[in-house]
Design a protein around this motif. Structure first.
Motif: not given
Length: 162
Positions: A2, A12, A15-16, A18-20, A22-23
């Motif tokens: 990414l 961006r 997205l970052v 959202m990823l955080g 989800l992790k």
């Protein structure tokens, strides 16, 4: 990844974020299932101990059916040792790897060495262990041969303590 993708900066950032999030959710879920597995493993260990006691055996050997890493195996062995303090205990676990933990009370150490016992079992999975005559643990990268390791652990205990 990414970081190298060509995306507008504001997207961006989203997205970052959202990823955080989800992790974090995955980590929380894994913690929950590990806790659950530890409780199941303890119950399973105690059932094995009860069966060994009923059979008049001085040892408890078993393979946990839950996916188990070293921490989970340790929790189960600790529970069994508290329940059956005069019994030698070895529990094996399999997940991404195979692991084993053995405890041998002082009254049985003349006949059975925990380190030797763990190595006897894990050699069949291409693993090895270390420790002292009273407590040893080990691991193997390949859990596919765990049933043979269980059979070897049982045979070793039987040979040394019968």
């Amino acid at each position: 990844g990414l970081e190298l993708a060509v995306i507008p900066a504001y997207e961006r950032k989203e997205l970052v974020a959202m990823l955080g999030s989800l992790k974090k959710k995955i980590a929380e879920a894994n913690k929950g299932s590990a806790k659950e597995n530890a409780e199941k493993a303890k119950a399973e260990g105690l059932a094995l101990a009860a069966a060994a006691k009923a059979a008049g055996l001085s040892y408890v050997v078993g393979l946990l059916s839950v996916e188990a890493d070293a921490k989970i195996v340790e929790a189960a062995v600790t529970a069994v040792a508290a329940d059956a303090p005069t019994s030698a205990v070895m529990l094996l676990g399999a997940g991404k790897t195979a692991c084993a933990l053995a405890l041998v009370p002082s009254g049985l150490q003349a006949s059975l060495d925990a380190k030797e016992w763990v190595n006897e079992a894990l050699t069949l999975c291409g693993g090895k262990g270390g420790g002292k005559p009273n407590r040893a643990q080990g691991a193997a990268r390949d859990p596919s041969n765990i049933d043979a390791a269980l059979a070897a652990a049982l045979a070793h205990a039987k040979a040394k303590l019968s």
